[in-house]
Design a protein around this motif. Sequence first.
Motif, PDB file in Angstrom:
ATOM      1  N   CYS A   1     -24.610  43.678   9.643  1.00 19.56           N
ATOM      2  CA  CYS A   1     -25.077  42.652   8.704  1.00 19.56           C
ATOM      3  C   CYS A   1     -24.480  42.944   7.332  1.00 19.56           C
ATOM      4  O   CYS A   1     -24.707  44.003   6.746  1.00 19.56           O
TER       5      CYS A   1
ATOM      6  N   PHE B   1     -25.119  41.660   4.465  1.00 13.87           N
ATOM      7  CA  PHE B   1     -26.113  41.740   3.384  1.00 13.87           C
ATOM      8  C   PHE B   1     -26.712  43.137   3.310  1.00 13.87           C
ATOM      9  O   PHE B   1     -26.938  43.682   2.240  1.00 13.87           O
ATOM     10  N   ARG B   2     -26.958  43.709   4.485  1.00  9.38           N
ATOM     11  CA  ARG B   2     -27.501  45.068   4.508  1.00  9.38           C
ATOM     12  C   ARG B   2     -26.465  46.060   4.006  1.00  9.38           C
ATOM     13  O   ARG B   2     -26.801  46.980   3.267  1.00  9.38           O
TER      14      ARG B   2
ATOM     15  N   HIS C   1     -30.300  36.950  13.023  1.00 12.29           N
ATOM     16  CA  HIS C   1     -30.819  37.768  11.916  1.00 12.29           C
ATOM     17  C   HIS C   1     -30.330  37.225  10.570  1.00 12.29           C
ATOM     18  O   HIS C   1     -31.097  37.064   9.626  1.00 12.29           O
TER      19      HIS C   1
ATOM     20  N   HIS D   1     -31.697  36.120   5.813  1.00  8.14           N
ATOM     21  CA  HIS D   1     -30.921  36.005   4.575  1.00  8.14           C
ATOM     22  C   HIS D   1     -30.647  34.555   4.166  1.00  8.14           C
ATOM     23  O   HIS D   1     -31.216  34.054   3.224  1.00  8.14           O
TER      24      HIS D   1
HETATM   25 ZN   LIG Z   1     -29.477  41.626   7.292  1.00  5.92          ZN
END
Ligand SMILES: [Zn+2]
Length: 577
Positions: A506, A508-509, A533, A538
């Motif tokens: 991911c 964003f992570r 996810h 997000h």
């Molecule tokens: Zn994420």
Amino acid sequence: MALKGISINVLFAFFDWLLSVRKDRLGAASTLQTYQNVFCLVRKKETGCLEIDPLIKSQMNGHGLRMEKKKKPIMRAEDEFELLKTLILSVEIAFDHERHRIQLGLIMQLAGITGNRPALLGVCYKDIKITLLPDPKGGELPRRLVQEYQGLTRRERDAFAAPELTSPKQLFRFRIPSGQKQLPVPLKEAIQHVPLFRRSKPTVNGVRTSDDEALSDSTLRSRMVTLGSVTGMELPTGPYTFRRGSGEALDNSSFISESQRNLILQHHNSTVFLKSNLSRYITGDTGAAYRGLEPQTALMRLASGMSRTIDRRRPRKLDAAQRAEVDRHPEVRLLRRRQKTLCKLIREKHGSIASMKGTPVYDQYQKAYHAHRNMKRRQEEALLQEVKARYKREQLVIDIQRQLKGLPSTELEMAKAEDYVFVERVRVIDALFTFATPSPEEECRRRVEAINALTALCRLQEGKRPRCLKPSALDSKLERDLTRPSVLHLPSLSDSIPIKCEATQCIFRLGCEALPTETRLKSFHSRGDLKKHLHRKHLHHHPDGQPIACPHPRCHVDLGSTMHLQNHVELVHKTPT
Ligand SMILES: [Zn+2]
Ligand SMILES: [Zn+2]
């Protein structure tokens, strides 16, 4: 008219109905008394009649309600310390964002000092004044007023009006200008109306603290209750326990007058304090007073405090077997069967339940669903009360028997390997649980480190981090005052993340420095899982058509919308969206 000539039959029927409807929530006779009082007030206003015939009133009692007065536990400074210890140390106290840990600690401290009601949640930055005052004892370093607010205000890096004031160290170096008697340190105009204690909020980049929404009263209450119960206190902890603790302290202090106490607690006269705040438990040493002896103040304080009841072995939740017992309860089973049958029926006929939203069938299903859930909760609560009562009855006997036989007392199981707290929390523990030093320079350093440690913790989101200290290490730490070398600093992960990511990571992570390394690098099982996810956690939280920056830690390209971002990420970073 009906209200004026009300008969015992009608009244009885009314309160009987009330009792049957509110059976599960109405526990105390005093609550029913409140209902009666309101009823009488309305009746008086409408009809001019003063009172209901006392005979009628007395006939309304005897419904098996609790007659004794509710216990009014008081939270004193030493009890608060126990809570703070749990808050900082316990792995059982978890938040979606670490800022809440520090926030809760500060709320409790303010609640204790000010005796304020939950209205504390309405406090904004404009209510905070930071002022340096000269040391009345003639010391060279200025004293800070409103110190209790420091932890939070300085956390907000750009909270101060002076743009170059960005670190706590600077604040501690200030001197009061000659010819002046004070140095106020103003906060920025823009944050004046921002609430101090805010709730967390899901955003496209993960959990953040909301910019303008205050923490809700119900969240605060439930967090305090959990904290008290994890600490092992018998009676529930809440904002009012602090208020009573503060009230007691003000009442006992010879430095604060009665009128000042009433003003602080916002009571218009002393009766209010007597009625609502004073603990029912007599905390003075009456025996000593009667015999004309010196009171055993410390012992009396110990005897009447909340810390006295601390027992971490006390059951707090049901175990698997007990939960299964609730599931087997006939009423729970009946309601579950009803819900399941309805669910099957709808699925066979209409495909899915969600697709029936807005129809009577859907409402019917919702009703069945809630009926089952509520019944289950009620039974769970009842069983837990029973388990607690049983523990209280039996454990004391077990403990005494063991002592008589010369056996060691049963202790809490030692913390498991994963129960260790992580680096940032260790730093906070090290910084907070130290003793004040007489040297002003040393004291400044101690405080600056405490603020920096809290600031670092406040940036973190929830997640699994490598643990490095047993929570129980605190006790030995307080005894020995460890001067452990400070926490190791790891090289920044963000600088080493490749531009091309793995197809199941991911993005964003990867870009979120508030998350632990393990979470940031985590891979999803499949591209499909990752896509789900991404949308749910997000993209869903970003407003349509609004610009967004690429979250990759080494990219930072600004893009027109989430759609542009999806294209960019797929092309440049090779992760699907
Ligand atoms: Zn994420
Ligand atoms: Zn990018």
